[in-house]
Design a protein around this motif. Structure first.
Motif, PDB file in Angstrom:
ATOM      1  N   LEU A  93      14.544  23.338 -20.318  1.00 19.68           N
ATOM      2  CA  LEU A  93      15.444  22.174 -20.308  1.00 19.68           C
ATOM      3  C   LEU A  93      16.276  22.141 -21.739  1.00 19.68           C
ATOM      4  CD1 LEU A  93      13.069  19.628 -18.485  1.00 19.68           C
ATOM      5  CD2 LEU A  93      14.909  21.108 -17.358  1.00 19.68           C
ATOM      6  N   MET A  94      17.330  21.926 -21.789  1.00 22.80           N
ATOM      7  CA  MET A  94      18.187  21.670 -23.125  1.00 22.80           C
ATOM      8  C   MET A  94      18.508  19.904 -23.004  1.00 22.80           C
ATOM      9  SD  MET A  94      18.791  23.196 -25.651  1.00 22.80           S
ATOM     10  CE  MET A  94      19.390  25.134 -25.254  1.00 22.80           C
ATOM     11  N   LEU A  95      18.187  19.213 -23.875  1.00 27.02           N
ATOM     12  CA  LEU A  95      18.780  17.738 -23.735  1.00 27.02           C
ATOM     13  C   LEU A  95      19.680  17.463 -24.674  1.00 27.02           C
ATOM     14  CD1 LEU A  95      14.760  16.398 -24.517  1.00 27.02           C
ATOM     15  CD2 LEU A  95      16.162  17.129 -22.526  1.00 27.02           C
ATOM     16  N   ASN A  96      20.389  16.675 -24.202  1.00 25.97           N
ATOM     17  CA  ASN A  96      21.665  16.260 -25.223  1.00 25.97           C
ATOM     18  C   ASN A  96      21.394  15.192 -26.330  1.00 25.97           C
ATOM     19  OD1 ASN A  96      24.591  15.812 -25.601  1.00 25.97           O
ATOM     20  ND2 ASN A  96      24.396  13.855 -24.886  1.00 25.97           N
ATOM     21  N   ASP A  97      22.117  15.139 -27.028  1.00 22.90           N
ATOM     22  CA  ASP A  97      21.910  14.550 -28.390  1.00 22.90           C
ATOM     23  C   ASP A  97      23.332  13.842 -28.936  1.00 22.90           C
ATOM     24  OD1 ASP A  97      22.525  15.921 -31.079  1.00 22.90           O
ATOM     25  OD2 ASP A  97      21.201  17.236 -29.857  1.00 22.90           O
ATOM     26  N   ASP A  98      23.444  13.067 -29.881  1.00 16.30           N
ATOM     27  CA  ASP A  98      24.945  12.612 -30.187  1.00 16.30           C
ATOM     28  C   ASP A  98      25.313  13.360 -31.465  1.00 16.30           C
ATOM     29  OD1 ASP A  98      25.079  10.761 -28.429  1.00 16.30           O
ATOM     30  OD2 ASP A  98      24.189   9.270 -29.481  1.00 16.30           O
ATOM     31  N   TYR A  99      24.256  14.241 -32.087  1.00 14.34           N
ATOM     32  CA  TYR A  99      24.619  14.875 -33.236  1.00 14.34           C
ATOM     33  C   TYR A  99      24.980  16.292 -33.230  1.00 14.34           C
ATOM     34  CZ  TYR A  99      23.381  10.139 -34.494  1.00 14.34           C
ATOM     35  OH  TYR A  99      23.048   8.603 -34.626  1.00 14.34           O
ATOM     36  N   THR A 100      24.213  17.224 -32.541  1.00 14.50           N
ATOM     37  CA  THR A 100      24.272  18.680 -32.424  1.00 14.50           C
ATOM     38  C   THR A 100      25.642  18.945 -32.109  1.00 14.50           C
ATOM     39  OG1 THR A 100      22.008  18.613 -32.021  1.00 14.50           O
ATOM     40  CG2 THR A 100      23.263  20.876 -31.799  1.00 14.50           C
ATOM     41  N   PRO A 101      26.346  19.872 -32.957  1.00 15.32           N
ATOM     42  CA  PRO A 101      27.667  20.254 -32.824  1.00 15.32           C
ATOM     43  C   PRO A 101      27.703  20.900 -31.462  1.00 15.32           C
ATOM     44  CG  PRO A 101      27.196  20.822 -35.069  1.00 15.32           C
ATOM     45  CD  PRO A 101      25.959  20.365 -34.477  1.00 15.32           C
ATOM     46  N   MET A 102      28.848  20.765 -30.580  1.00 16.38           N
ATOM     47  CA  MET A 102      28.856  21.705 -29.417  1.00 16.38           C
ATOM     48  C   MET A 102      28.857  23.370 -29.563  1.00 16.38           C
ATOM     49  SD  MET A 102      31.808  19.735 -27.043  1.00 16.38           S
ATOM     50  CE  MET A 102      31.352  17.960 -26.492  1.00 16.38           C
ATOM     51  N   GLU A 103      29.634  23.515 -30.749  1.00  7.45           N
ATOM     52  CA  GLU A 103      29.442  25.141 -30.887  1.00  7.45           C
ATOM     53  C   GLU A 103      28.235  25.500 -31.045  1.00  7.45           C
ATOM     54  OE1 GLU A 103      31.359  23.298 -34.035  1.00  7.45           O
ATOM     55  OE2 GLU A 103      31.566  22.263 -32.242  1.00  7.45           O
ATOM     56  N   PHE A 104      27.458  24.727 -31.733  1.00  4.55           N
ATOM     57  CA  PHE A 104      26.007  25.320 -32.005  1.00  4.55           C
ATOM     58  C   PHE A 104      25.216  25.452 -30.849  1.00  4.55           C
ATOM     59  CE2 PHE A 104      21.584  24.741 -33.283  1.00  4.55           C
ATOM     60  CZ  PHE A 104      21.517  25.365 -34.125  1.00  4.55           C
ATOM     61  N   VAL A 105      25.237  24.542 -30.002  1.00  2.00           N
ATOM     62  CA  VAL A 105      24.659  24.484 -28.551  1.00  2.00           C
ATOM     63  C   VAL A 105      25.081  25.809 -27.812  1.00  2.00           C
ATOM     64  CG1 VAL A 105      24.211  23.681 -26.309  1.00  2.00           C
ATOM     65  CG2 VAL A 105      24.237  22.055 -28.502  1.00  2.00           C
ATOM     66  N   VAL A 106      26.472  25.816 -27.979  1.00  2.01           N
ATOM     67  CA  VAL A 106      27.103  27.196 -27.062  1.00  2.01           C
ATOM     68  C   VAL A 106      26.442  28.467 -28.022  1.00  2.01           C
ATOM     69  CG1 VAL A 106      29.222  28.539 -26.748  1.00  2.01           C
ATOM     70  CG2 VAL A 106      29.064  26.408 -26.480  1.00  2.01           C
ATOM     71  N   THR A 147      27.690  20.401 -19.389  1.00  2.00           N
ATOM     72  CA  THR A 147      26.849  20.136 -18.375  1.00  2.00           C
ATOM     73  C   THR A 147      25.786  19.195 -18.934  1.00  2.00           C
ATOM     74  OG1 THR A 147      27.107  21.670 -16.908  1.00  2.00           O
ATOM     75  CG2 THR A 147      25.218  20.252 -16.303  1.00  2.00           C
ATOM     76  N   VAL A 148      25.057  19.521 -19.854  1.00  2.00           N
ATOM     77  CA  VAL A 148      24.010  18.824 -20.727  1.00  2.00           C
ATOM     78  C   VAL A 148      24.869  17.769 -21.462  1.00  2.00           C
ATOM     79  CG1 VAL A 148      22.419  18.864 -22.598  1.00  2.00           C
ATOM     80  CG2 VAL A 148      22.577  20.962 -21.360  1.00  2.00           C
ATOM     81  N   HIS A 149      25.964  17.818 -22.211  1.00  2.00           N
ATOM     82  CA  HIS A 149      26.582  16.775 -22.827  1.00  2.00           C
ATOM     83  C   HIS A 149      26.768  15.863 -21.710  1.00  2.00           C
ATOM     84  CE1 HIS A 149      29.400  14.872 -25.541  1.00  2.00           C
ATOM     85  NE2 HIS A 149      30.234  14.983 -24.756  1.00  2.00           N
ATOM     86  N   LYS A 150      27.482  16.048 -20.652  1.00  2.00           N
ATOM     87  CA  LYS A 150      27.669  14.894 -19.730  1.00  2.00           C
ATOM     88  C   LYS A 150      26.627  14.187 -18.979  1.00  2.00           C
ATOM     89  CE  LYS A 150      31.071  17.720 -17.872  1.00  2.00           C
ATOM     90  NZ  LYS A 150      32.376  18.011 -16.852  1.00  2.00           N
ATOM     91  N   PRO A 202      19.488  17.811 -34.426  1.00  2.48           N
ATOM     92  CA  PRO A 202      18.174  17.555 -33.761  1.00  2.48           C
ATOM     93  C   PRO A 202      18.212  17.965 -32.290  1.00  2.48           C
ATOM     94  CG  PRO A 202      20.053  15.922 -33.712  1.00  2.48           C
ATOM     95  CD  PRO A 202      20.585  17.086 -34.459  1.00  2.48           C
ATOM     96  N   LEU A 203      18.746  19.086 -32.019  1.00  2.00           N
ATOM     97  CA  LEU A 203      18.503  19.769 -30.728  1.00  2.00           C
ATOM     98  C   LEU A 203      17.247  19.743 -30.349  1.00  2.00           C
ATOM     99  CD1 LEU A 203      20.270  20.878 -28.471  1.00  2.00           C
ATOM    100  CD2 LEU A 203      20.166  23.181 -29.412  1.00  2.00           C
ATOM    101  N   GLN A 204      17.068  19.496 -28.948  1.00  2.00           N
ATOM    102  CA  GLN A 204      15.941  19.437 -28.500  1.00  2.00           C
ATOM    103  C   GLN A 204      15.805  20.429 -27.041  1.00  2.00           C
ATOM    104  OE1 GLN A 204      12.668  17.604 -29.419  1.00  2.00           O
ATOM    105  NE2 GLN A 204      13.913  17.439 -31.365  1.00  2.00           N
TER     106      GLN A 204
END
Ligand code: TYC
Length: 102
Positions: free
Chosen positions: A27-40, A60-63, A94-96
């Motif tokens: 599972l990937m969890l959302n947070d307010d700080y990790t940049p979207m491009e980094f998650v991609v 999907t994770v962001h929403k 802080p991506l979890q």
């Protein structure tokens, strides 16, 4: 087992339920700080997704707050989680990422 009255003692077959190895959701969890491009980038790099697939899952994770990234054996799931957590830590995001038995 056909053992009565002079029976020949032919054993009946014993059926045992086939054991499947337990599988684990990563599972990937959302947070307010990790940049979207980094998650991609993480999804492309560690989960073999195309850019389009990775972008869609990131959104999907962001929403929704969380999404299943993949389902793996225990050892593979554990490796994926470690790789993501180490990579995020090294980049100070802080991506979890966690795993859960299916
Ligand atoms: N919510 C983050 C942002 O707005 C982006 C993000 C998406 C972070 C998915 C983590 O697993 C995540 N920058």
């Amino acid at each position: 087992d056909g053992a009565g009255e002079g029976g020949t003692g032919v054993a009946l077959q014993t059926r045992t339920k086939t054991q499947r190895p337990p599988m684990y959701k990563v599972l990937m969890l959302n947070d307010d700080y990790t940049p979207m491009e980094f998650v991609v980038h993480v999804l492309e790099r560690f989960f073999g997704m195309s850019h389009a697939q990775a972008f869609e899952l990131m959104l999907t994770v962001h929403k929704k707050g969380v999404a299943v990234v993949g389902v793996f054996s225990y050892e593979i799931a554990e490796t994926k989680v470690s790789q993501v957590m180490d990579f995020a830590r090294r980049h100070q995001h802080p991506l979890q990422c966690t795993m859960e038995r299916e």
